[in-house]
Design a protein around this motif. Structure first.
Motif, PDB file in Angstrom:
ATOM      1  N   PHE A  22      33.378  13.881 -15.584  1.00 50.73           N
ATOM      2  CA  PHE A  22      32.281  14.764 -16.013  1.00 50.73           C
ATOM      3  C   PHE A  22      32.623  16.210 -15.643  1.00 50.73           C
ATOM      4  O   PHE A  22      33.193  16.469 -14.577  1.00 50.73           O
ATOM      5  N   HIS A  23      32.220  17.138 -16.522  1.00 54.05           N
ATOM      6  CA  HIS A  23      32.513  18.560 -16.265  1.00 54.05           C
ATOM      7  C   HIS A  23      31.569  19.410 -17.105  1.00 54.05           C
ATOM      8  O   HIS A  23      31.122  18.997 -18.183  1.00 54.05           O
ATOM      9  N   VAL A  24      31.253  20.612 -16.600  1.00 50.38           N
ATOM     10  CA  VAL A  24      30.464  21.560 -17.395  1.00 50.38           C
ATOM     11  C   VAL A  24      31.340  22.077 -18.533  1.00 50.38           C
ATOM     12  O   VAL A  24      32.483  22.480 -18.318  1.00 50.38           O
ATOM     13  N   ASP A  25      30.810  22.072 -19.726  1.00 49.04           N
ATOM     14  CA  ASP A  25      31.584  22.501 -20.895  1.00 49.04           C
ATOM     15  C   ASP A  25      31.781  24.020 -20.887  1.00 49.04           C
ATOM     16  O   ASP A  25      30.825  24.793 -20.733  1.00 49.04           O
ATOM     17  N   LYS A  26      33.041  24.447 -21.021  1.00 51.27           N
ATOM     18  CA  LYS A  26      33.430  25.855 -21.174  1.00 51.27           C
ATOM     19  C   LYS A  26      33.121  26.714 -19.952  1.00 51.27           C
ATOM     20  O   LYS A  26      33.140  27.955 -20.037  1.00 51.27           O
ATOM     21  N   LEU A  27      32.838  26.088 -18.831  1.00 49.78           N
ATOM     22  CA  LEU A  27      32.611  26.825 -17.583  1.00 49.78           C
ATOM     23  C   LEU A  27      33.354  26.129 -16.449  1.00 49.78           C
ATOM     24  O   LEU A  27      33.634  24.930 -16.518  1.00 49.78           O
ATOM     25  N   SER A  28      33.626  26.870 -15.421  1.00 48.53           N
ATOM     26  CA  SER A  28      34.254  26.290 -14.240  1.00 48.53           C
ATOM     27  C   SER A  28      33.224  25.443 -13.486  1.00 48.53           C
ATOM     28  O   SER A  28      32.069  25.850 -13.311  1.00 48.53           O
ATOM     29  N   ALA A  59      24.973  21.666 -10.669  1.00 52.58           N
ATOM     30  CA  ALA A  59      24.711  22.191  -9.330  1.00 52.58           C
ATOM     31  C   ALA A  59      25.988  22.640  -8.634  1.00 52.58           C
ATOM     32  O   ALA A  59      25.937  23.478  -7.724  1.00 52.58           O
ATOM     33  N   ASN A  60      27.135  22.087  -9.049  1.00 51.82           N
ATOM     34  CA  ASN A  60      28.412  22.451  -8.436  1.00 51.82           C
ATOM     35  C   ASN A  60      29.260  23.314  -9.361  1.00 51.82           C
ATOM     36  O   ASN A  60      30.484  23.237  -9.353  1.00 51.82           O
ATOM     37  N   SER A  61      28.571  24.123 -10.133  1.00 54.26           N
ATOM     38  CA  SER A  61      29.226  25.122 -10.969  1.00 54.26           C
ATOM     39  C   SER A  61      28.589  26.483 -10.650  1.00 54.26           C
ATOM     40  O   SER A  61      27.366  26.648 -10.781  1.00 54.26           O
ATOM     41  N   ILE A  62      29.395  27.448 -10.229  1.00 53.29           N
ATOM     42  CA  ILE A  62      28.845  28.754  -9.842  1.00 53.29           C
ATOM     43  C   ILE A  62      28.100  29.395 -11.002  1.00 53.29           C
ATOM     44  O   ILE A  62      26.962  29.875 -10.845  1.00 53.29           O
ATOM     45  N   GLU A  63      28.709  29.369 -12.164  1.00 53.98           N
ATOM     46  CA  GLU A  63      28.048  29.960 -13.343  1.00 53.98           C
ATOM     47  C   GLU A  63      27.011  29.017 -13.931  1.00 53.98           C
ATOM     48  O   GLU A  63      25.887  29.427 -14.266  1.00 53.98           O
ATOM     49  N   LYS A  67      22.545  29.076 -15.056  1.00 53.11           N
ATOM     50  CA  LYS A  67      22.171  29.130 -16.462  1.00 53.11           C
ATOM     51  C   LYS A  67      21.329  27.923 -16.872  1.00 53.11           C
ATOM     52  O   LYS A  67      21.414  26.855 -16.279  1.00 53.11           O
ATOM     53  N   ASP A  68      20.544  28.130 -17.896  1.00 53.82           N
ATOM     54  CA  ASP A  68      19.820  27.036 -18.531  1.00 53.82           C
ATOM     55  C   ASP A  68      20.533  26.678 -19.835  1.00 53.82           C
ATOM     56  O   ASP A  68      21.370  27.427 -20.340  1.00 53.82           O
ATOM     57  N   ASP A  69      20.146  25.526 -20.352  1.00 50.06           N
ATOM     58  CA  ASP A  69      20.686  25.067 -21.638  1.00 50.06           C
ATOM     59  C   ASP A  69      22.222  25.051 -21.652  1.00 50.06           C
ATOM     60  O   ASP A  69      22.872  25.708 -22.462  1.00 50.06           O
ATOM     61  N   ILE A  70      22.754  24.286 -20.738  1.00 47.78           N
ATOM     62  CA  ILE A  70      24.206  24.126 -20.716  1.00 47.78           C
ATOM     63  C   ILE A  70      24.560  22.721 -21.211  1.00 47.78           C
ATOM     64  O   ILE A  70      23.700  21.837 -21.334  1.00 47.78           O
ATOM     65  N   THR A  71      25.844  22.516 -21.470  1.00 50.98           N
ATOM     66  CA  THR A  71      26.327  21.224 -21.955  1.00 50.98           C
ATOM     67  C   THR A  71      27.308  20.637 -20.948  1.00 50.98           C
ATOM     68  O   THR A  71      28.183  21.337 -20.431  1.00 50.98           O
TER      69      THR A  71
END
Length: 216
Positions: A22-28, A59-63, A67-71
């Motif tokens: 699992f990972h935040v899309d397009k963000l670190s 929760a473990n992504s600085i950016e 933000k709201d509405d992330i993928t």
């Protein structure tokens, strides 16, 4: 879950076939892994569990945490692609179609707090753990193969035994036919005392026994 890019790199290298990434899309973000039970399909992951992992990624992504509405994207570990020219902790996908997405409208503190309360921090030897996992899988496969071979051998032995019994029966039947042997009808006067009938019976029985003894 990897705390930094170096731990993420180790997780990429020594992941298990049962792992889902699992990972935040397009963000670190942190690389979060779910280890499924052996034989479990990643399509069967419950939606509530997927959302727990998505909130953990956010929760473990600085950016992403701001933000709201992330993928959040997720895929089986076996679909991760790591090339030599990629930066530490960076991955791509072997098949982009084997990637699912879940929309996270906002941080859910109830979920994040619950997960943080049950968090357990360990530092396993990932390479050794993978090696032990592969050894166990190899042992199970070998035992299963031995069982199959043993069952096949038992079937072959049973067939051989049946064939031998069938062949013996045919030899006996052919010998009987060659001699033209037929069982004699033995008549007996249960209520009479005729000596001639008894004599006939004796002769018939003697002939029956003699014929049988010759065959045996």
């Amino acid at each position: 879950m990897g705390k930094d890019k170096f731990e993420n790199e180790d997780l990429i290298k020594h992941g298990w076939p049962e792992d889902v990434w699992f990972h935040v899309d397009k963000l670190s973000s942190a690389h979060v892994y779910l280890r499924l039970a052996k034989g479990q399909s990643w399509d069967s992951i419950l939606p509530a569990l997927v959302m727990d992992l998505a909130q953990l990624c956010k929760a473990n992504s600085i950016e992403g945490n701001k933000k709201d509405d992330i993928t959040i994207i997720y895929t089986p570990w076996s679909n991760l692609l790591k090339r030599g020219d990629m930066a530490t902790g960076q991955v791509s996908f072997k098949n982009p179609r084997t990637v699912k997405r879940i929309h996270v409208p906002a941080r859910d503190n109830a979920i994040v707090n619950r997960l943080n309360k049950t968090k357990r921090e360990v530092f396993p030897d990932l390479a050794l753990a993978r090696m032990d996992r592969d050894k166990e899988e190899s042992r199970v496969k070998k035992n299963a193969m031995r069982k199959i071979v043993q069952e096949e051998r038992q079937v072959q032995e049973e067939r051989k035994k049946q064939k031998e019994e069938s062949d013996y029966g045919k030899v006996f039947e052919n010998a009987r036919k060659a001699r033209g042997w037929k069982p004699n009808k033995v008549s007996e006067d249960l209520f009479g005392d005729g000596e001639s009938d008894n004599d006939d019976n004796v002769v018939s029985n003697s002939r029956y026994d003699d014929d049988f003894s010759d065959l045996l």
